[in-house]
Design a protein around this motif. Sequence first.
Motif, PDB file in Angstrom:
ATOM      1  N   ASN A   1      -3.171   4.925  -0.530  1.00  0.00           N
ATOM      2  CA  ASN A   1      -2.353   5.218  -1.707  1.00  0.00           C
ATOM      3  C   ASN A   1      -1.486   6.454  -1.534  1.00  0.00           C
ATOM      4  O   ASN A   1      -0.424   6.564  -2.150  1.00  0.00           O
TER       5      ASN A   1
ATOM      6  N   ARG B   1      -0.030   0.642  -4.868  1.00  0.00           N
ATOM      7  CA  ARG B   1      -1.363   1.172  -4.621  1.00  0.00           C
ATOM      8  C   ARG B   1      -2.437   0.079  -4.614  1.00  0.00           C
ATOM      9  O   ARG B   1      -2.214  -1.035  -5.083  1.00  0.00           O
ATOM     10  N   ILE B   2      -3.585   0.447  -4.082  1.00  0.00           N
ATOM     11  CA  ILE B   2      -4.715  -0.469  -3.988  1.00  0.00           C
ATOM     12  C   ILE B   2      -5.905   0.097  -4.752  1.00  0.00           C
ATOM     13  O   ILE B   2      -5.934   1.284  -5.113  1.00  0.00           O
ATOM     14  N   PHE B   3      -6.882  -0.758  -4.995  1.00  0.00           N
ATOM     15  CA  PHE B   3      -8.135  -0.359  -5.622  1.00  0.00           C
ATOM     16  C   PHE B   3      -9.269  -0.917  -4.780  1.00  0.00           C
ATOM     17  O   PHE B   3      -9.288  -2.111  -4.462  1.00  0.00           O
TER      18      PHE B   3
ATOM     19  N   GLU C   1      -9.140   4.023   0.049  1.00  0.00           N
ATOM     20  CA  GLU C   1      -8.217   3.908  -1.087  1.00  0.00           C
ATOM     21  C   GLU C   1      -7.269   5.105  -1.144  1.00  0.00           C
ATOM     22  O   GLU C   1      -6.053   4.946  -1.302  1.00  0.00           O
TER      23      GLU C   1
ATOM     24  N   TYR D   1      -3.923  -2.402  -7.294  1.00  0.00           N
ATOM     25  CA  TYR D   1      -4.346  -1.359  -8.223  1.00  0.00           C
ATOM     26  C   TYR D   1      -4.317  -1.876  -9.664  1.00  0.00           C
ATOM     27  O   TYR D   1      -3.384  -2.567 -10.070  1.00  0.00           O
TER      28      TYR D   1
END
Length: 270
Positions: free
Chosen positions: A172, A178-180, A168, A194
């Motif tokens: 990011n 962004r990602i989660f 992550e 995200y």
Amino acid sequence: MPKIHFKAVAVDMDGTFENDQLEYDHRRFEHVLTKLRQHHIHFIVSSGRPMMRLRRDFSGFLNRINVVADNGSILLQDNKIISSHVFTYKTAIKLINFIQNYYPSAQITASGIDRAYINPRATPDFKKKMFFYYPDLVQMANLTKIPPSDRITKLTLDCSSSLAGKMEREFNNSNSERIFCTTSGFSNIDVMPYGVNKAQGLKYFLRYFDIKPEELIAFGDGLNDKEMLELAGYSYAMANGDERIIKLAKYKAPSNNDSGVLQVLESYLQ
């Protein structure tokens, strides 16, 4: 009728509502669901499973329950999609490239709203598992060639869950979208847009039904249930759950193999 202080129920599936054979007692659930509805209590399935799998799991109940699928990416009411959160196509392809380049041992399933994709060179065990969860799974040799029309909601990775935080952060740090990353076990990571998680999906339903978070009872066993349990006024960790989740929850339910969720709900409904 007994006075019950919660107005909505949220349940995870794997390791929580279903036993280790990936089954639940349909007749017993029918009885509990009928009683919940008599008390005007909403039942919400909140799972990392995709919509296509959950529709099969709850065939016959879909007009009486609500669904948070793909860890919050898709919301269903009366078996209709009412909200969805997807990666932009550019980010989805960039993310697949990133994982293939920097984590080449990680096997990938890309989950879309209408279908999912897997590389045919994936191991037999991973493919068998993914074909169960993704009944409309398509084998594609190059996952970066997924058609732009297929909106990607989530990536499921077969790799050590300990890589989630590192993966992550690395992605990011060099990308504006962004990602989660989260996990429900020791050898998988779910990658979502995200801000997408089960709690966010549940908040939508709570607002819609005019229910306060403290009037929610939630059941989970894994780290992808963390935000959901933190949200709920009545948080139950399964006896078989991750120790970190057991410490976080306010209460403990019997194990998934003992129909722990149904046991607890029945105790409130008696």
